[in-house]
Design an enzyme around this catalytic site. Structure first.
Site, PDB file in Angstrom:
ATOM      1  N   CYS A  33       0.805  -1.227   0.000  1.00 44.52           N
ATOM      2  CA  CYS A  33       0.000   0.000   0.000  1.00 44.52           C
ATOM      3  C   CYS A  33       0.839   1.278   0.000  1.00 44.52           C
ATOM      4  O   CYS A  33       0.290   2.370  -0.119  1.00 44.52           O
ATOM      5  CB  CYS A  33      -0.970  -0.007   1.188  1.00 44.52           C
ATOM      6  SG  CYS A  33      -0.185  -0.151   2.799  1.00 44.52           S
ATOM      7  N   HIS A  34       2.137   1.163   0.108  1.00 45.55           N
ATOM      8  CA  HIS A  34       3.008   2.349   0.211  1.00 45.55           C
ATOM      9  C   HIS A  34       4.211   2.140  -0.688  1.00 45.55           C
ATOM     10  O   HIS A  34       5.232   1.645  -0.217  1.00 45.55           O
ATOM     11  CB  HIS A  34       3.440   2.537   1.667  1.00 45.55           C
ATOM     12  CG  HIS A  34       4.156   3.809   1.937  1.00 45.55           C
ATOM     13  ND1 HIS A  34       5.524   3.925   1.865  1.00 45.55           N
ATOM     14  CD2 HIS A  34       3.700   5.027   2.298  1.00 45.55           C
ATOM     15  CE1 HIS A  34       5.887   5.150   2.184  1.00 45.55           C
ATOM     16  NE2 HIS A  34       4.794   5.834   2.452  1.00 45.55           N
ATOM     17  N   PHE A  35       4.167   2.328  -1.882  1.00 45.01           N
ATOM     18  CA  PHE A  35       3.156   2.869  -2.777  1.00 45.01           C
ATOM     19  C   PHE A  35       2.892   1.828  -3.855  1.00 45.01           C
ATOM     20  O   PHE A  35       3.778   1.037  -4.162  1.00 45.01           O
ATOM     21  CB  PHE A  35       3.661   4.159  -3.433  1.00 45.01           C
ATOM     22  CG  PHE A  35       3.966   5.258  -2.466  1.00 45.01           C
ATOM     23  CD1 PHE A  35       2.944   6.074  -1.991  1.00 45.01           C
ATOM     24  CD2 PHE A  35       5.253   5.476  -2.007  1.00 45.01           C
ATOM     25  CE1 PHE A  35       3.219   7.109  -1.107  1.00 45.01           C
ATOM     26  CE2 PHE A  35       5.533   6.496  -1.122  1.00 45.01           C
ATOM     27  CZ  PHE A  35       4.514   7.311  -0.667  1.00 45.01           C
TER      28      PHE A  35
END
Length: 174
Positions: free
Chosen positions: A70-72
């Site tokens: 999720c990052h990124f």
């Protein structure tokens, strides 16, 4: 009775997160996924750069760690704040390990420098915290310097990490 080993495996860290090492509510580590290391390889009261204590921990980096997804998207990197939080977690653990009572809270730091990133190809992160000072009064306060290395390259340096242990209902903002 408090647990005073010189190293802790993952199960020992989980026991701390459940309040089983230092007594209920005392210097608990967060549980996964916010627990940011897999083991403490060394903890002592007279080592480190300042001779007042040292704590060293490791994280095995795997490409499927939760934050990479999720990052990124398309550009996975461990958020710098998670490495910083690991250093604060370690200061709090040290305070509990030395007999401090209360709930741990990060209180700030003096200086932070990032010179690299933790990316999926990294195999191991090592965290090191050198205790500078511990004050014991109405609250227990630890001040330390720390660093994070990725595959033996130091990429984060933090000065004057501050963590307090607060009795229930006595923390910041209470």
């Amino acid at each position: 009775m408090q647990d005073r080993r010189s190293s802790y495996d993952y199960e020992g860290l989980l026991a701390c997160g459940r309040g089983e090492l230092f007594g209920p509510g005392n210097a608990q580590l967060p549980l996964p996924p916010m627990l940011m290391f897999d083991r403490i390889t060394d903890i002592n009261e007279d080592g480190g750069e300042f001779g007042k204590g040292l704590i060293r921990a490791e994280l095995d980096v795997k490409p499927d760690l939760w934050f990479f997804g999720c990052h990124f998207k398309g550009d996975p990197v461990m958020p710098g704040c998670l490495g910083l939080d690991a250093l604060w977690q370690m200061v709090g653990f040290f305070l509990g390990w030395t007999g401090g009572e209360g709930r741990g809270r990060a209180l700030g730091l003096g200086e932070l420098k990032f010179t690299g990133q933790v990316l999926p190809p990294v195999r191991k992160v090592v965290y090191n915290v050198d205790i500078k000072r511990v004050m014991r009064s109405k609250l227990v306060l630890g001040i330390a310097d720390g660093w994070l290395s990725a595959d033996d390259d130091i990429i984060y340096r933090a000065k004057d990490l501050k963590v307090g242990l607060f009795k229930q209902d006595a923390g910041p903002g209470a």
